[in-house]
Design a protein around this motif. Structure first.
Motif, PDB file in Angstrom:
ATOM      1  N   SER A 295       0.840  -1.211   0.000  1.00  0.00           N
ATOM      2  CA  SER A 295       0.000   0.000   0.000  1.00  0.00           C
ATOM      3  C   SER A 295       0.864   1.246   0.000  1.00  0.00           C
ATOM      4  CB  SER A 295      -0.888   0.042   1.252  1.00  0.00           C
ATOM      5  OG  SER A 295      -1.839  -0.974   1.246  1.00  0.00           O
ATOM      6  N   LEU A 296       1.876   1.239   0.860  1.00  0.00           N
ATOM      7  CA  LEU A 296       2.733   2.431   0.943  1.00  0.00           C
ATOM      8  C   LEU A 296       3.543   2.607  -0.331  1.00  0.00           C
ATOM      9  CD1 LEU A 296       3.864   2.288   4.689  1.00  0.00           C
ATOM     10  CD2 LEU A 296       1.892   3.438   3.674  1.00  0.00           C
ATOM     11  N   LYS A 297       3.961   1.502  -0.945  1.00  0.00           N
ATOM     12  CA  LYS A 297       4.667   1.612  -2.232  1.00  0.00           C
ATOM     13  C   LYS A 297       3.775   2.272  -3.285  1.00  0.00           C
ATOM     14  CE  LYS A 297       5.766  -2.144  -4.832  1.00  0.00           C
ATOM     15  NZ  LYS A 297       5.189  -1.911  -6.175  1.00  0.00           N
ATOM     16  N   ALA A 298       2.519   1.830  -3.388  1.00  0.00           N
ATOM     17  CA  ALA A 298       1.602   2.432  -4.366  1.00  0.00           C
ATOM     18  C   ALA A 298       1.376   3.902  -4.045  1.00  0.00           C
ATOM     19  CB  ALA A 298       0.274   1.674  -4.378  1.00  0.00           C
ATOM     20  N   LEU A 299       1.232   4.211  -2.759  1.00  0.00           N
ATOM     21  CA  LEU A 299       1.018   5.600  -2.343  1.00  0.00           C
ATOM     22  C   LEU A 299       2.216   6.471  -2.726  1.00  0.00           C
ATOM     23  CD1 LEU A 299      -1.310   6.897  -0.619  1.00  0.00           C
ATOM     24  CD2 LEU A 299       0.299   6.848   1.275  1.00  0.00           C
ATOM     25  N   LEU A 300       3.417   5.943  -2.499  1.00  0.00           N
ATOM     26  CA  LEU A 300       4.616   6.717  -2.825  1.00  0.00           C
ATOM     27  C   LEU A 300       4.751   6.894  -4.336  1.00  0.00           C
ATOM     28  CD1 LEU A 300       7.114   5.259  -0.198  1.00  0.00           C
ATOM     29  CD2 LEU A 300       6.057   7.528  -0.214  1.00  0.00           C
ATOM     30  N   LEU A 301       4.365   5.878  -5.115  1.00  0.00           N
ATOM     31  CA  LEU A 301       4.387   6.036  -6.571  1.00  0.00           C
ATOM     32  C   LEU A 301       3.438   7.148  -7.012  1.00  0.00           C
ATOM     33  CD1 LEU A 301       4.554   2.384  -7.977  1.00  0.00           C
ATOM     34  CD2 LEU A 301       6.205   4.214  -8.380  1.00  0.00           C
ATOM     35  N   GLY A 302       2.276   7.247  -6.336  1.00  0.00           N
ATOM     36  CA  GLY A 302       1.330   8.316  -6.660  1.00  0.00           C
ATOM     37  C   GLY A 302       1.923   9.684  -6.356  1.00  0.00           C
TER      38      GLY A 302
ATOM     39  N   LEU B  88      -2.145  -0.742  -7.984  1.00  0.00           N
ATOM     40  CA  LEU B  88      -3.468  -0.728  -7.357  1.00  0.00           C
ATOM     41  C   LEU B  88      -4.371  -1.796  -7.952  1.00  0.00           C
ATOM     42  CD1 LEU B  88      -3.924   3.138  -7.222  1.00  0.00           C
ATOM     43  CD2 LEU B  88      -3.556   1.640  -5.262  1.00  0.00           C
ATOM     44  N   GLU B  89      -4.258  -2.011  -9.277  1.00  0.00           N
ATOM     45  CA  GLU B  89      -5.075  -3.027  -9.947  1.00  0.00           C
ATOM     46  C   GLU B  89      -4.781  -4.430  -9.416  1.00  0.00           C
ATOM     47  OE1 GLU B  89      -5.217  -0.821 -14.331  1.00  0.00           O
ATOM     48  OE2 GLU B  89      -4.171  -2.734 -14.059  1.00  0.00           O
ATOM     49  N   ASN B  90      -3.561  -4.645  -8.936  1.00  0.00           N
ATOM     50  CA  ASN B  90      -3.189  -5.957  -8.421  1.00  0.00           C
ATOM     51  C   ASN B  90      -3.326  -6.037  -6.906  1.00  0.00           C
ATOM     52  OD1 ASN B  90      -1.924  -7.797 -10.678  1.00  0.00           O
ATOM     53  ND2 ASN B  90      -1.373  -5.694 -11.153  1.00  0.00           N
TER      54      ASN B  90
ATOM     55  N   GLU C 193     -13.478   0.251  -9.709  1.00  0.00           N
ATOM     56  CA  GLU C 193     -14.132   1.390  -9.060  1.00  0.00           C
ATOM     57  C   GLU C 193     -15.343   0.961  -8.243  1.00  0.00           C
ATOM     58  OE1 GLU C 193     -13.161   4.646 -12.623  1.00  0.00           O
ATOM     59  OE2 GLU C 193     -15.206   4.026 -12.193  1.00  0.00           O
ATOM     60  N   ASN C 194     -15.971  -0.134  -8.672  1.00  0.00           N
ATOM     61  CA  ASN C 194     -17.152  -0.604  -7.947  1.00  0.00           C
ATOM     62  C   ASN C 194     -16.809  -1.696  -6.938  1.00  0.00           C
ATOM     63  OD1 ASN C 194     -19.826   0.605  -9.136  1.00  0.00           O
ATOM     64  ND2 ASN C 194     -18.374   0.387 -10.828  1.00  0.00           N
ATOM     65  N   LEU C 195     -15.779  -2.474  -7.223  1.00  0.00           N
ATOM     66  CA  LEU C 195     -15.424  -3.576  -6.324  1.00  0.00           C
ATOM     67  C   LEU C 195     -14.908  -3.055  -4.988  1.00  0.00           C
ATOM     68  CD1 LEU C 195     -15.060  -6.584  -5.815  1.00  0.00           C
ATOM     69  CD2 LEU C 195     -12.856  -6.466  -6.985  1.00  0.00           C
ATOM     70  N   LEU C 196     -14.100  -1.996  -4.999  1.00  0.00           N
ATOM     71  CA  LEU C 196     -13.557  -1.494  -3.736  1.00  0.00           C
ATOM     72  C   LEU C 196     -14.672  -1.016  -2.794  1.00  0.00           C
ATOM     73  CD1 LEU C 196     -11.196  -0.757  -1.876  1.00  0.00           C
ATOM     74  CD2 LEU C 196     -10.996   1.404  -3.095  1.00  0.00           C
TER      75      LEU C 196
ATOM     76  N   GLN D 172     -12.333  11.495  -8.549  1.00  0.00           N
ATOM     77  CA  GLN D 172     -12.715  10.136  -8.145  1.00  0.00           C
ATOM     78  C   GLN D 172     -11.493   9.218  -8.088  1.00  0.00           C
ATOM     79  OE1 GLN D 172     -14.233   7.686 -11.157  1.00  0.00           O
ATOM     80  NE2 GLN D 172     -15.267   6.248  -9.782  1.00  0.00           N
ATOM     81  N   ARG D 173     -10.654   9.304  -9.124  1.00  0.00           N
ATOM     82  CA  ARG D 173      -9.476   8.433  -9.176  1.00  0.00           C
ATOM     83  C   ARG D 173      -8.567   8.684  -7.990  1.00  0.00           C
ATOM     84  NH1 ARG D 173      -5.800   9.109 -14.354  1.00  0.00           N
ATOM     85  NH2 ARG D 173      -5.072  10.864 -13.100  1.00  0.00           N
ATOM     86  N   ASN D 174      -8.374   9.958  -7.646  1.00  0.00           N
ATOM     87  CA  ASN D 174      -7.535  10.270  -6.495  1.00  0.00           C
ATOM     88  C   ASN D 174      -8.138   9.716  -5.212  1.00  0.00           C
ATOM     89  OD1 ASN D 174      -6.293  12.118  -4.282  1.00  0.00           O
ATOM     90  ND2 ASN D 174      -4.977  12.379  -6.067  1.00  0.00           N
ATOM     91  N   ASP D 175      -9.460   9.774  -5.106  1.00  0.00           N
ATOM     92  CA  ASP D 175     -10.138   9.182  -3.943  1.00  0.00           C
ATOM     93  C   ASP D 175      -9.820   7.696  -3.814  1.00  0.00           C
ATOM     94  OD1 ASP D 175     -11.393  11.324  -2.823  1.00  0.00           O
ATOM     95  OD2 ASP D 175     -13.422  10.658  -3.242  1.00  0.00           O
ATOM     96  N   LEU D 176      -9.973   6.968  -4.930  1.00  0.00           N
ATOM     97  CA  LEU D 176      -9.785   5.521  -4.880  1.00  0.00           C
ATOM     98  C   LEU D 176      -8.330   5.169  -4.589  1.00  0.00           C
ATOM     99  CD1 LEU D 176     -12.034   4.612  -7.919  1.00  0.00           C
ATOM    100  CD2 LEU D 176     -12.542   4.108  -5.532  1.00  0.00           C
ATOM    101  N   GLU D 177      -7.390   5.946  -5.163  1.00  0.00           N
ATOM    102  CA  GLU D 177      -5.963   5.703  -4.939  1.00  0.00           C
ATOM    103  C   GLU D 177      -5.584   5.838  -3.466  1.00  0.00           C
ATOM    104  OE1 GLU D 177      -4.421   7.518  -9.231  1.00  0.00           O
ATOM    105  OE2 GLU D 177      -3.914   8.492  -7.343  1.00  0.00           O
ATOM    106  N   ASN D 178      -6.334   6.689  -2.743  1.00  0.00           N
ATOM    107  CA  ASN D 178      -6.036   6.896  -1.332  1.00  0.00           C
ATOM    108  C   ASN D 178      -6.896   6.026  -0.426  1.00  0.00           C
ATOM    109  OD1 ASN D 178      -4.027   9.315  -0.898  1.00  0.00           O
ATOM    110  ND2 ASN D 178      -5.269   9.794  -2.696  1.00  0.00           N
ATOM    111  N   LEU D 179      -8.111   5.727  -0.873  1.00  0.00           N
ATOM    112  CA  LEU D 179      -9.011   4.939  -0.026  1.00  0.00           C
ATOM    113  C   LEU D 179      -8.495   3.511   0.159  1.00  0.00           C
ATOM    114  CD1 LEU D 179     -11.636   4.650   1.537  1.00  0.00           C
ATOM    115  CD2 LEU D 179     -12.823   4.220  -0.620  1.00  0.00           C
ATOM    116  N   LEU D 180      -7.971   2.897  -0.905  1.00  0.00           N
ATOM    117  CA  LEU D 180      -7.500   1.517  -0.774  1.00  0.00           C
ATOM    118  C   LEU D 180      -6.364   1.405   0.245  1.00  0.00           C
ATOM    119  CD1 LEU D 180      -7.532  -1.478  -1.609  1.00  0.00           C
ATOM    120  CD2 LEU D 180      -6.037  -0.884  -3.513  1.00  0.00           C
ATOM    121  N   PRO D 181      -5.293   2.222   0.153  1.00  0.00           N
ATOM    122  CA  PRO D 181      -4.250   2.130   1.193  1.00  0.00           C
ATOM    123  C   PRO D 181      -4.773   2.458   2.594  1.00  0.00           C
ATOM    124  CG  PRO D 181      -3.403   3.299  -0.723  1.00  0.00           C
ATOM    125  CD  PRO D 181      -4.876   3.112  -0.953  1.00  0.00           C
ATOM    126  N   PHE D 182      -5.660   3.455   2.705  1.00  0.00           N
ATOM    127  CA  PHE D 182      -6.189   3.797   4.035  1.00  0.00           C
ATOM    128  C   PHE D 182      -7.000   2.640   4.592  1.00  0.00           C
ATOM    129  CE2 PHE D 182      -9.523   5.427   6.844  1.00  0.00           C
ATOM    130  CZ  PHE D 182      -8.745   6.074   7.788  1.00  0.00           C
TER     131      PHE D 182
END
Lengths: 150, 150, 150
Positions: free
Chosen positions: A22-29, A74-76, C75-78, B70-80
């Motif tokens: 998770s942190l790796k994906a966050l840092l890539l963002g 994120l997709e994986n 987007e919907n699965l999460l 929306q994309r930014n939301d999802l990118e952060n929601l999954l790690p959180f």
């Protein structure tokens, strides 16, 4: 504790694996955004006006590469987290779980390295290992859960 | 109940936080689609033919802004969600958990407002607070889990 | 077992639903990559050089369609996974849970079929059913959790 003691080591290994990924994906963002600043090209007109640069969509290549590496992460990560959490909560065997976590973690770290270094064969192979782990882990978790039905 | 009573308030606060943020991201996705209809521009040729409009990729700016929010939301929601769930399941302290949830929730609501209102400094600051919460929460959860190892 | 026995069938039904939908999204991602190879168009310059083809961003339509179907899945699965897991962990009723899982699963399978077959009305309707399930499930889970507060 909600996690049974027989599983607590697996819970910890799984948990630390997904936290690190998770942190790796966050840092890539965050790195993608930083590279927009460095290349002075921005997806939003207000950013270009604020920071002085061009308004550009899609991102230039040097930025888009980092964004694609993050997106692939994120997709994986979502399928791995779902299948892995259910495996742990269904009382999955520790040894198989360690292998799933270890192979997935290494494959995703290699994937990022290969993406950023533009090494396509390594990237494809790393992706494929991670992909196979999720398929096997998902099938394994579904089989374990089938035995819980009453 | 699988959640220990000492944690149940934290479980509830965390749960309601991630449910609200899930629904916010979902609504941003639906709003993005609605704005495609309003601007008569569609990513799919069949939508343009069906609803009468242009087939356009990428989306025009007024649509793409909502999609990026929306994309930014999802990118952060999954790690959180990953870090927070592990924090709760590892018996994390309630007070720190409330602070993590409260700061993250506010930062993500402000991020959306700032994105849609095209206020880049507020958007960057809101993003940064959410980002820092995830980093600290992830490290905290990993530390708690390390103590569970037997 | 961390899951209470009164809930174990619901846990299994929910778990198998999200595993299958995770694997569907994963396979759509792999199929998107495969179609890039088939159409000889690649997002990365190194792939185009390696496999012989054009470097193209965004993807051509025949590839982008698969990528959009995958993105919509994720987007919907999460949100569904977050709301559903909290519903199960909060002791949600089995019957309502089966209906949520069944309707969501069918709506997402139909969404993918409709997307790949370019049938926009079916796609919109399938998306809408899934969307409504998440809204209702999220509200239901939040209400159940509210009762857990002490």
């Amino acid at each position: 504790m909600p996690i049974s003691s027989s599983n607590s080591n697996l819970f910890v290994v799984f948990g630390i694996t997904v936290i690190l990924l998770s942190l790796k994906a966050l840092l890539l963002g965050a790195a993608t955004a930083a590279r927009r600043g460095k290349s002075k090209s921005f997806l939003n007109a207000e950013d270009a006006a604020w920071l002085g640069g061009a308004h550009m969509n899609p991102d230039p290549e040097a930025v888009a590469r980092w964004g694609r590496a993050q997106r692939n992460d994120l997709e994986n990560l979502l399928p791995f987290f779902i299948c892995g959490l259910l495996y742990v909560l269904s009382g999955g065997q520790a040894l198989a779980g360690y292998i799933y976590c270890g192979v997935f973690f290494c494959s995703r770290v290699l994937h990022t390295i290969a993406y950023l270094a533009a090494r396509p064969m390594l990237r494809r192979n790393a992706y494929t290992f991670g992909f196979l782990v999720i398929i096997i882990l998902g099938a394994h978790a579904a089989w374990l859960m089938g035995r819980l039905l009453s």
